[in-house]
Design an enzyme around this catalytic site. Structure first.
Site, mmCIF file in Angstrom:
data_model
loop_
_atom_site.group_PDB
_atom_site.id
_atom_site.type_symbol
_atom_site.label_atom_id
_atom_site.label_comp_id
_atom_site.label_asym_id
_atom_site.label_seq_id
_atom_site.Cartn_x
_atom_site.Cartn_y
_atom_site.Cartn_z
ATOM 1 C CG ASP A 112 -1.839 1.247 1.258
ATOM 2 O OD1 ASP A 112 -2.413 1.573 0.206
ATOM 3 O OD2 ASP A 112 -1.973 1.891 2.318
ATOM 4 C CB SER A 113 0.178 4.759 -0.809
ATOM 5 O OG SER A 113 -1.039 4.839 -0.082
ATOM 6 C CE1 TYR B 89 2.773 5.882 -3.327
ATOM 7 C CE2 TYR B 89 1.830 4.051 -4.543
ATOM 8 C CZ TYR B 89 2.898 4.608 -3.870
ATOM 9 O OH TYR B 89 4.070 3.897 -3.732
ATOM 10 N N GLY B 90 -3.108 8.991 -4.002
ATOM 11 C CA GLY B 90 -4.410 9.334 -4.592
ATOM 12 C C GLY B 90 -4.484 10.686 -5.259
ATOM 13 C CB CYS C 162 -3.037 0.531 -2.655
ATOM 14 S SG CYS C 162 -3.152 2.268 -3.135
ATOM 15 C CG ASN C 163 -9.491 0.457 -3.225
ATOM 16 O OD1 ASN C 163 -10.379 -0.202 -3.745
ATOM 17 N ND2 ASN C 163 -9.196 0.348 -1.942
ATOM 18 C CD GLU D 230 -0.488 6.962 6.049
ATOM 19 O OE1 GLU D 230 0.615 6.984 6.623
ATOM 20 O OE2 GLU D 230 -0.902 5.973 5.407
ATOM 21 C CB CYS E 40 -9.453 4.606 -0.025
ATOM 22 S SG CYS E 40 -7.875 5.082 0.706
ATOM 23 C CB THR E 41 -6.725 -0.216 1.815
ATOM 24 O OG1 THR E 41 -5.600 0.570 1.383
ATOM 25 C CG2 THR E 41 -7.133 -1.191 0.736
ATOM 26 C CG HIS E 42 -5.318 5.096 4.089
ATOM 27 N ND1 HIS E 42 -4.698 4.585 2.978
ATOM 28 C CD2 HIS E 42 -4.328 5.652 4.851
ATOM 29 C CE1 HIS E 42 -3.392 4.819 3.059
ATOM 30 N NE2 HIS E 42 -3.143 5.465 4.180
HETATM 31 N N1 DGL Z 1 -4.823 3.276 0.585
HETATM 32 C C1 DGL Z 1 -4.864 3.752 -0.744
HETATM 33 C C2 DGL Z 1 -6.067 3.294 -1.524
HETATM 34 O O1 DGL Z 1 -6.598 2.243 -1.212
HETATM 35 C C3 DGL Z 1 -4.489 5.129 -1.119
HETATM 36 C C4 DGL Z 1 -4.261 6.235 -0.213
HETATM 37 C C5 DGL Z 1 -3.379 7.251 -0.885
HETATM 38 O O2 DGL Z 1 -2.193 6.984 -0.954
HETATM 39 O O3 DGL Z 1 -3.883 8.276 -1.369
HETATM 40 O O4 DGL Z 1 -6.472 3.910 -2.463
#
Ligand code: DGL
Length: 249
Positions: free
Chosen positions: A7-8, A39-40, A70-71, A150, A181-183
């Site tokens: 994941d990011s 990353y988003g 990570c989506n 985070e 989003c996995t967050h």
């Molecule tokens: N956890 C990530 C996802 O599932 C992205 C969060 C990010 O880096 O913006 O999309």
């Protein structure tokens, strides 16, 4: 079976949590690109470049499978990662779509997709759900959730203010909320409270476990797996959150 989870940042830990609950792997290598999260908000080429670097990182280990937890990366870079890797690479978007289909028999169900800006712009969930006959779809980029998670902020005043910013005025609660989003599973209690008990939450971790259990024949349960955590910046912070969130000793 040794699995690499990528994941990011710390969001992929929500996927690790589901993997651990199902005792699927003997060894888990987690890599969070904490130096470059989020990353988003990045563009496709950057996301692909970072994703391929993660594949290179996993080449230091004898990995049997890479799970893209990570989506954002799953939406943009799955194919490129598959080409660069020496093992299969699977992502959470396809699994999330399948879990939504399994959860909602009524094709008129009202579905709200939450994700990063990049995931929402990719329309990965919408296109796949539309192909399966679902029409009543809305998507919202809620990228502010990422730095909050985070920063280990999962509820309270700031979360309430951000919900108001994104969701107010909300006409009605959706039948399903895709945590794209996995967050976001780290704030799932706050989201469930906000939208109410009737809204089904679709969680990438549970979705991918369900998909893997169908796809691969797991013959053994690993109740005591080895987990190693790596991060591109401040690995101790990631380990701390992992230990808290996953209840590790
Ligand atoms: N956890 C990530 C996802 O599932 C992205 C969060 C990010 O880096 O913006 O999309």
């Amino acid at each position: 079976m040794k699995v690499g989870v990528f994941d990011s940042g710390i969001g992929g830990l929500s996927v690790v949590k589901s993997i651990l609950e199902h005792n699927l792997f003997e060894e888990i290598i987690y890599f969070g690109d904490t130096a470059r999260v989020p990353y988003g908000s990045k563009d496709k080429n950057t996301i692909i470049r970072y994703a391929i670097e993660a594949v290179e990182f996993f080449k230091n280990f004898e990995i049997d499978l890479i799970i893209v937890a990570c989506n954002t990366v799953s939406a943009y870079a799955l194919q490129e990662m598959g080409e660069a890797a020496k093992c299969p690479v699977i992502g959470v978007v396809e699994a999330g779509v399948q879990a939504t289909i399994n959860a909602l028999k009524d094709k008129n169900s009202n579905i709200l997709i939450l994700g990063t800006k990049a995931t929402v712009n990719s329309k990965a969930y919408e296109n796949a759900l539309m192909q399966n006959g679902y029409q009543n779809l809305n998507a919202k980029a809620t990228g502010l959730f990422v730095p909050l998670v985070e920063d280990e902020i999962y509820d309270g005043e700031i979360i309430d203010a951000v919900f108001k910013h994104y969701f107010d005025p909300l006409e009605s609660s959706p039948d399903a909320l895709i945590l794209g989003c996995t967050h976001f599973p780290l704030i799932s209690d706050a989201l469930q409270n906000y939208f109410g008990k009737e809204t089904k939450l679709i969680h990438s971790g549970e979705a991918i476990v369900e998909q893997m259990e169908k796809k691969f024949k797991f013959t053994k349960k690993y109740t005591n797996p080895t987990i190693k955590f790596f991060a591109s910046e401040n690995p101790d912070a990631l380990k701390n959150v992992a230990h808290k969130w996953l209840g590790l000793k």
